[in-house]
Scaffold this motif. Structure first.
Motif, short mmCIF file in Angstrom:
data_model
loop_
_atom_site.label_atom_id
_atom_site.label_comp_id
_atom_site.label_asym_id
_atom_site.label_seq_id
_atom_site.Cartn_x
_atom_site.Cartn_y
_atom_site.Cartn_z
N SER A 147 -15.15 -5.43 3.01
CA SER A 147 -15.46 -4.02 2.78
C SER A 147 -16.74 -3.93 1.96
O SER A 147 -17.24 -4.96 1.47
CB SER A 147 -14.32 -3.25 2.09
N LEU A 174 -14.89 0.93 4.56
CA LEU A 174 -13.64 0.20 4.73
C LEU A 174 -13.65 -0.47 6.09
O LEU A 174 -13.62 0.20 7.12
CB LEU A 174 -12.48 1.19 4.61
N GLU A 185 -9.32 -5.52 1.94
CA GLU A 185 -10.34 -4.47 1.92
C GLU A 185 -10.48 -3.85 0.53
O GLU A 185 -11.59 -3.66 0.02
CB GLU A 185 -10.01 -3.38 2.94
N HIS A 186 -9.37 -3.53 -0.10
CA HIS A 186 -9.42 -2.91 -1.41
C HIS A 186 -9.86 -3.91 -2.48
O HIS A 186 -10.55 -3.55 -3.43
CB HIS A 186 -8.07 -2.30 -1.76
N ASN A 187 -9.45 -5.15 -2.31
CA ASN A 187 -9.89 -6.18 -3.23
C ASN A 187 -11.41 -6.35 -3.13
O ASN A 187 -12.10 -6.51 -4.15
CB ASN A 187 -9.18 -7.50 -2.91
N GLU A 210 -4.75 4.76 0.29
CA GLU A 210 -4.66 3.89 -0.89
C GLU A 210 -6.00 3.82 -1.62
O GLU A 210 -6.05 3.89 -2.86
CB GLU A 210 -4.23 2.48 -0.47
N ALA A 211 -7.09 3.74 -0.87
CA ALA A 211 -8.42 3.66 -1.48
C ALA A 211 -8.75 4.93 -2.26
O ALA A 211 -9.41 4.87 -3.30
CB ALA A 211 -9.47 3.39 -0.41
N TYR A 266 -13.05 -3.42 -4.86
CA TYR A 266 -12.90 -3.62 -6.31
C TYR A 266 -14.00 -4.55 -6.83
O TYR A 266 -14.57 -4.33 -7.90
CB TYR A 266 -11.52 -4.21 -6.59
N PRO A 295 -5.85 -4.56 -6.73
CA PRO A 295 -5.47 -4.46 -5.31
C PRO A 295 -5.60 -5.81 -4.61
O PRO A 295 -6.56 -6.54 -4.83
CB PRO A 295 -6.46 -3.45 -4.75
N LEU A 347 -6.94 4.46 -5.58
CA LEU A 347 -7.44 3.33 -6.37
C LEU A 347 -8.81 3.60 -6.99
O LEU A 347 -9.08 3.20 -8.12
CB LEU A 347 -7.52 2.07 -5.50
N GLU A 350 -4.58 2.45 4.37
CA GLU A 350 -5.55 1.87 3.44
C GLU A 350 -6.55 2.92 2.95
O GLU A 350 -7.00 2.88 1.80
CB GLU A 350 -6.28 0.70 4.09
N LYS A 352 0.82 -1.22 0.00
CA LYS A 352 0.00 0.00 0.00
C LYS A 352 0.85 1.26 0.00
O LYS A 352 0.43 2.31 -0.45
CB LYS A 352 -0.95 -0.01 1.20
#
Length: 398
Positions: free
Chosen positions: A258, A183, A157-159, A234-235, A162, A153, A238, A231, A130
């Protein structure tokens, strides 16, 4: 239908938690994936075992002495693996023309250059680092856009987000009818503790995460909620989101990874057992789905799902990260660099647990010049913050 060609994969940081899980998923699908390169910092014995098992074309270690040792061991075993060392060698295996996919799993700022090299080379980049986006969000996303790289990602959480968003989600959340990203956070090992108890936390306690198996640095970040702050930053990069469009929700069971809340009142969530092989398999095979070796979620066993707001008074690092993103410029770089120094000092018992946030607050409050528009300015801000943080640690621990 003709079989799909085998995808060649470089795993940056192969001996860490994400790296070993990546190799586990790859080994389940020898007809789809082959390992091109494996890299580690100093874990030469672990890397040797991985090389013997996965027979990569290239292996990379941090220093020449460890590389020489590994080269000798592999020669004795009859493996033709090429062994190199140093940061440039990491970038070489990330951008190698024969590589299709790069798992960027080196922890911290050390993973920035090789992850960026993979993005610039147009690879499928599975981003588990991240800090690459925290430090150089605009640079990294511009590199992805210019090269045509596929960025997936891997943080759970980001996955999850997505998977909850439309496939083409660039251009801002509102364009796609999304009101807010939710998140989730486990809350770490100290959820519900008093300020008095948190002040006495030891490194051993901070590294004992209740749900996830992670390295020591990430475990401490999870305990302070700095991991969730990173995160959040990062979010933003992204998903073209602003900090006020992201709500952190403490969810102790770590079953909902998430969510995305839409303007029509719908909330779409991604659920699963807390096992990193699920997002890793998703990234490797996207847009297909493959077996990850993970059991399906048993909702009857889970039985209940709890949610609460994070305590930002006891865990100030989350708000520090949000403020750094709002401030922009090199503030996220300073935040990340100072936190890395602070966590290392805490693990060495030079700082107390609550002093991690205090150190980050102090360095962020100091005037720092520069912008994050070039790699040189990012690296300069990173070094400036580390120098400031080390000086403070030395003074505070004296």
């Amino acid at each position: 239908m003709s079989p799909s060609p085998i995808q060649r994969v470089t795993v940056l940081g192969s001996t860490g938690s994400i790296g070993t899980n990546t190799l586990d998923v790859i080994a389940r699908h020898p007809d789809r994936y082959a390992v091109h390169a494996l890299t580690a910092h100093t874990s030469k014995e672990s890397l040797l075992k991985q090389c013997l098992a996965h027979r990569p074309a290239v292996a990379v270690l941090h220093n020449q002495a460890d590389a020489a040792w590994l080269r000798q061991q592999l020669k004795r075993a009859g493996l033709p693996t090429e062994v190199n060392s140093g940061p440039e060698a990491l970038c070489e295996v990330a951008r190698d023309p024969s590589v299709d996919c790069v798992m960027a799993a080196i922890v911290g700022a050390a993973g920035l250059l090789s992850a960026l090299a993979a993005a610039e080379a147009g690879k499928r980049v599975l981003l588990a680092n991240k800090e690459a986006l925290v430090m150089s969000g605009a640079l990294f996303m511009n590199a992805v856009s210019r090269s045509g790289a596929t960025l997936l990602p891997i943080d759970s959480e980001h996955n999850a987000i997505y998977q909850c968003l439309p496939s083409d989600h660039r251009g801002g959340l509102a364009k796609h009818g999304v009101r807010q990203l939710l998140l989730t956070a486990s809350g770490g090992p100290f959820r519900g503790w008093t300020a008095e108890d948190i002040a006495k936390v030891t490194p051993e306690q901070a590294c004992a995460h209740p749900n996830w198996s992670m390295g020591r640095k990430i475990s401490v970040d999870s305990a302070t909620l700095m991991n969730k702050g990173l995160e959040l930053i990062e979010a933003c990069w992204l998903f073209d989101a602003t900090p006020d469009q992201i709500q952190v929700v403490v969810h102790p069971q770590s079953v909902i990874h998430s969510m995305a809340a839409y303007h029509d009142g719908s909330v779409i969530a991604q659920l699963g057992n807390p096992d990193m092989r699920t997002p890793i398999a998703y990234g490797l095979a996207w847009p297909e789905r493959i077996d990850a070796g993970v059991e399906s979620l048993d909702l009857f066993q889970v039985a209940r799902l709890d949610f609460e707001a994070p305590d930002e008074a006891l865990f100030p690092c989350l708000n520090l990260a949000r403020d750094a993103m709002l401030q922009g410029g090199v503030a996220p770089v300073v935040l990340n660099a100072t936190n890395e120094v602070a966590v290392d000092a805490f693990l060495q018992r030079k700082l107390g647990f609550t002093e991690i946030g205090q150190l980050v607050t102090e360095v962020l409050s100091r005037p720092s010049e520069g912008c994050a528009e070039s790699l040189e300015s990012v690296l300069a801000a990173d070094q400036w913050a580390r120098d400031q943080a080390v000086e403070l640690v030395t003074r505070w621990s004296a």
